[in-house]
Write a protein that holds these residues in place. Structure first.
Motif, PDB file in Angstrom:
ATOM      1  N   ILE A 145       0.382  -0.974  -0.061  1.00  0.00           N
ATOM      2  CA  ILE A 145       0.230  -0.129  -0.134  1.00  0.00           C
ATOM      3  C   ILE A 145       1.684   0.978   0.094  1.00  0.00           C
ATOM      4  O   ILE A 145       1.810   0.832   0.465  1.00  0.00           O
ATOM      5  CB  ILE A 145      -0.923  -0.056   1.198  1.00  0.00           C
ATOM      6  N   GLY A 198     -11.849   6.359   4.975  1.00  0.00           N
ATOM      7  CA  GLY A 198     -11.559   7.499   5.536  1.00  0.00           C
ATOM      8  C   GLY A 198     -11.637   8.818   4.251  1.00  0.00           C
ATOM      9  O   GLY A 198     -12.090  10.357   4.849  1.00  0.00           O
ATOM     10  N   THR A 199     -11.155   8.310   3.313  1.00  0.00           N
ATOM     11  CA  THR A 199     -11.164   9.882   2.308  1.00  0.00           C
ATOM     12  C   THR A 199     -12.286   9.807   1.590  1.00  0.00           C
ATOM     13  O   THR A 199     -12.543  11.228   0.825  1.00  0.00           O
ATOM     14  CB  THR A 199     -10.229   9.077   1.059  1.00  0.00           C
ATOM     15  N   THR A 200     -13.314   8.727   1.062  1.00  0.00           N
ATOM     16  CA  THR A 200     -14.502   9.439   0.793  1.00  0.00           C
ATOM     17  C   THR A 200     -16.129   9.163   1.143  1.00  0.00           C
ATOM     18  O   THR A 200     -17.114   9.891   0.888  1.00  0.00           O
ATOM     19  CB  THR A 200     -14.924   7.571  -0.341  1.00  0.00           C
ATOM     20  N   GLN A 201     -15.741   8.594   2.818  1.00  0.00           N
ATOM     21  CA  GLN A 201     -16.498   9.053   3.724  1.00  0.00           C
ATOM     22  C   GLN A 201     -17.983   7.860   3.346  1.00  0.00           C
ATOM     23  O   GLN A 201     -18.395   8.614   2.887  1.00  0.00           O
ATOM     24  CB  GLN A 201     -17.274  10.821   3.878  1.00  0.00           C
ATOM     25  N   LEU A 246      -3.295   5.263  -2.675  1.00  0.00           N
ATOM     26  CA  LEU A 246      -4.858   5.530  -1.879  1.00  0.00           C
ATOM     27  C   LEU A 246      -5.843   6.781  -3.248  1.00  0.00           C
ATOM     28  O   LEU A 246      -6.425   6.801  -2.811  1.00  0.00           O
ATOM     29  CB  LEU A 246      -4.240   5.894  -0.632  1.00  0.00           C
ATOM     30  N   HIS A 247      -4.793   7.639  -3.264  1.00  0.00           N
ATOM     31  CA  HIS A 247      -5.426   8.727  -4.155  1.00  0.00           C
ATOM     32  C   HIS A 247      -5.662   8.329  -5.779  1.00  0.00           C
ATOM     33  O   HIS A 247      -6.701   8.905  -5.218  1.00  0.00           O
ATOM     34  CB  HIS A 247      -3.864   9.053  -4.221  1.00  0.00           C
ATOM     35  N   GLY A 250      -9.168  -4.495   6.332  1.00  0.00           N
ATOM     36  CA  GLY A 250      -9.802  -4.270   6.989  1.00  0.00           C
ATOM     37  C   GLY A 250      -8.780  -2.326   7.234  1.00  0.00           C
ATOM     38  O   GLY A 250      -9.816  -0.997   7.079  1.00  0.00           O
ATOM     39  N   CYS A 251      -7.603  -2.299   7.043  1.00  0.00           N
ATOM     40  CA  CYS A 251      -6.711  -1.231   6.955  1.00  0.00           C
ATOM     41  C   CYS A 251      -6.853  -0.238   6.073  1.00  0.00           C
ATOM     42  O   CYS A 251      -6.938   0.370   6.455  1.00  0.00           O
ATOM     43  CB  CYS A 251      -4.944  -1.554   7.136  1.00  0.00           C
ATOM     44  N   PHE A 262       1.140   5.884  -1.081  1.00  0.00           N
ATOM     45  CA  PHE A 262       0.164   7.121  -0.525  1.00  0.00           C
ATOM     46  C   PHE A 262      -0.731   7.598  -2.172  1.00  0.00           C
ATOM     47  O   PHE A 262      -1.776   7.947  -2.032  1.00  0.00           O
ATOM     48  CB  PHE A 262       0.371   8.567  -0.357  1.00  0.00           C
ATOM     49  N   ARG A 269     -13.383  -6.929   5.470  1.00  0.00           N
ATOM     50  CA  ARG A 269     -13.182  -5.897   6.039  1.00  0.00           C
ATOM     51  C   ARG A 269     -12.188  -6.528   7.548  1.00  0.00           C
ATOM     52  O   ARG A 269     -11.893  -5.603   8.767  1.00  0.00           O
ATOM     53  CB  ARG A 269     -14.416  -5.255   7.479  1.00  0.00           C
ATOM     54  N   GLY A 272     -11.080   0.987   5.254  1.00  0.00           N
ATOM     55  CA  GLY A 272     -10.616   2.148   6.511  1.00  0.00           C
ATOM     56  C   GLY A 272     -10.247   3.427   6.367  1.00  0.00           C
ATOM     57  O   GLY A 272     -10.969   4.406   5.920  1.00  0.00           O
ATOM     58  N   ALA A 273      -8.716   3.096   5.300  1.00  0.00           N
ATOM     59  CA  ALA A 273      -8.149   4.628   4.864  1.00  0.00           C
ATOM     60  C   ALA A 273      -9.036   4.911   3.539  1.00  0.00           C
ATOM     61  O   ALA A 273      -9.337   5.803   4.202  1.00  0.00           O
ATOM     62  CB  ALA A 273      -6.840   3.750   4.224  1.00  0.00           C
TER      63      ALA A 273
END
Lengths: 309, 309
Positions: A168, A217-220, A173-174, A209-210, A170, A193, A213-214
């Motif tokens: 993983i 967190g960014t997309t809500q 995730l971006h 789940g990590c 940045f 998860r 969860g990320a």
């Protein structure tokens, strides 16, 4: 051994596995569904007595099914892993969350011309390809992902699949975040998860789940979960085995995925303490999930039936 | 410009900034609290008219305070950044979430002999050191973190601070997870939970909500949030400025952090559309957070008061 478990657990709804109820369970169940990590193996190490226990169950005519949330491998790769630890299991006895992700897209007629961006490992990529989809991303996407970010609107990403990804970073995730936030109707699919898992037999590591969860967190946004405890895979199992779920027993080491999946599907349930769940987790007042049976390890089935294996 | 905002937004509880209410706001407020990303600058680019507007407010005798959730810099580093874009701001006018994390530990008498593991960047490390704590981790921890994992029980980690980390990797997430899951009483502190932010002025990037979400996923715990919308920092502001919150106005581009922080603290609130929030987000039926005032950009304060700047 099973008898070493404290008596206090017995006060809960779960029964300790005994010679008597093991025999009853064997008499009333036609298919055993097993989680893999923490039940069959820990990392690459087979758990003691598993091979003999599976042989014993097969000799009794039981169907064996392996339902794993670990998405790092495809069904083909899992069959190879079983073979490497000396257990003969065919691909179609394996139901992995990587397969579930591909099947979710297939069942829901995801357009073949759209792309699927993957935060995850080889298993997801392989299953998506086998199902006729075009995955982007995967474990070794680092520099390429920077380039991809600038091409967002050129790429028709219609779904993001998120699973365990030990690589993983940045940029992955971006890109996943941008697809879900900016591509209208883009699906957010989580293989599972699980909070932690055993990538080796020494220590717990972050689970899918990590990564999920990320991205939450960014997309809500909440993902569509296709692995356990979702019962999405049960339709495929029923189609293949033609056995009612009341005659299936889900054996797992995790309450919030394995046991909940079994209960959500109407299966019998057996918790083993050879994986991530400790007896204290089961007893914790905050825990609402109680299996029908519990025991130390899968091989207790063998030991408690006094068989010749 | 402010007047370009659609009339439909006016039906909500928020008022569009006008010449009249801007004058009223200026007359009744003694201190302006500004978010930075999306209000003052986007990435490294100053937003048009900001410098003149801040000069104007200072000339009217207003106190200026900068409250930022971006934890990548310390107060000292922020003062340097302000200087580099031609704005004179002193360190003690800056309240960053990196400073908040260090102050949380100080106020709660976190033992100096314990270590603080950081998933985040230089700003958190510097503020922790300035407050007398011993941070581990930080942005460039890659191979070292593998070694750290084997030393878990040797290291007395009593708190994990999670903020924005562009160098996030699996081993950092693993170590943070182990500390929180296995060290009894280990604190889980989030600088903030912003979903996305503007690291450059071109595109949105994952915010600290990404890394915090990842650790929530592995630990299944909620963090102590010290940045906005938590009002933790307000005590420090009150101590320094001795102005009641009813005479403060929080100016921000984000509803769930800036405006909520202002409202939670009893401040007046002004939303600007120069950052992540679009007018459609404000109007969305799911949105429950409505600022007192809204306008296109900070410089509208200047334009609407017909001043000589």
């Amino acid at each position: 051994m099973a008898t070493e478990l404290s008596q206090s657990t017995l006060k809960e709804k779960s029964q300790l596995l005994t010679s008597l109820n093991t025999q009853n369970l064997l008499d009333s169940v036609d298919a055993f569904l097993f989680d893999c990590d923490g039940v069959i193996w820990k990392g690459d190490s087979l758990i003691d007595g598993v091979s003999d226990t599976l042989d014993f169950l097969r000799s009794m005519g039981k169907e064996l099914v392996f339902v794993t949330n670990n998405s790092t491998k495809s069904r083909r790769q899992y069959a190879k892993k079983f073979h490497s630890v000396g257990i003969s299991v065919s691909e179609d006895e394996i139901f992995s969350s990587s397969f579930a992700a591909a099947m979710y897209l297939k069942v829901n007629k995801f357009p073949k011309e759209k792309k699927v961006y993957v935060i995850g490992e080889e298993g997801i990529l392989e299953e998506l390809e086998l199902a006729g989809f075009t995955p982007l991303g995967g474990p070794h996407l680092i520099l390429l992902s920077i380039v991809l970010c600038t091409m967002l609107h050129l790429l028709q990403v219609g779904a993001v699949v998120v699973g365990l990804d030990q690589y993983i970073n940045f940029y992955k995730l971006h890109y996943g975040t941008l697809c879900i936030r900016e591509n209208p109707g883009c699906l957010f699919i989580a293989t599972n998860r699980d909070a932690v898992g055993n990538l080796t037999d020494l220590q717990e590591w972050p689970g899918a789940g990590c990564m999920v969860g990320a991205i939450c967190g960014t997309t809500q946004k909440d993902p569509i979960v296709v692995g356990k405890p979702s019962t999405f895979l049960m339709d495929f199992l029923l189609e293949k085995f033609n056995i009612p779920t009341s005659k299936m027993c889900m054996v797992g080491d995790r309450l919030d995925t394995d046991i909940l999946f079994g209960q959500n599907s109407g299966c019998r349930t057996l918790l083993v303490f050879s994986g991530v769940t400790k007896e204290s987790d089961l007893q914790d007042p905050s825990n609402q999930i109680h299996p029908e049976y519990m025991t130390t390890a899968l091989s207790d089935i063998l030991h408690l039936t006094n068989n010749k294996f």
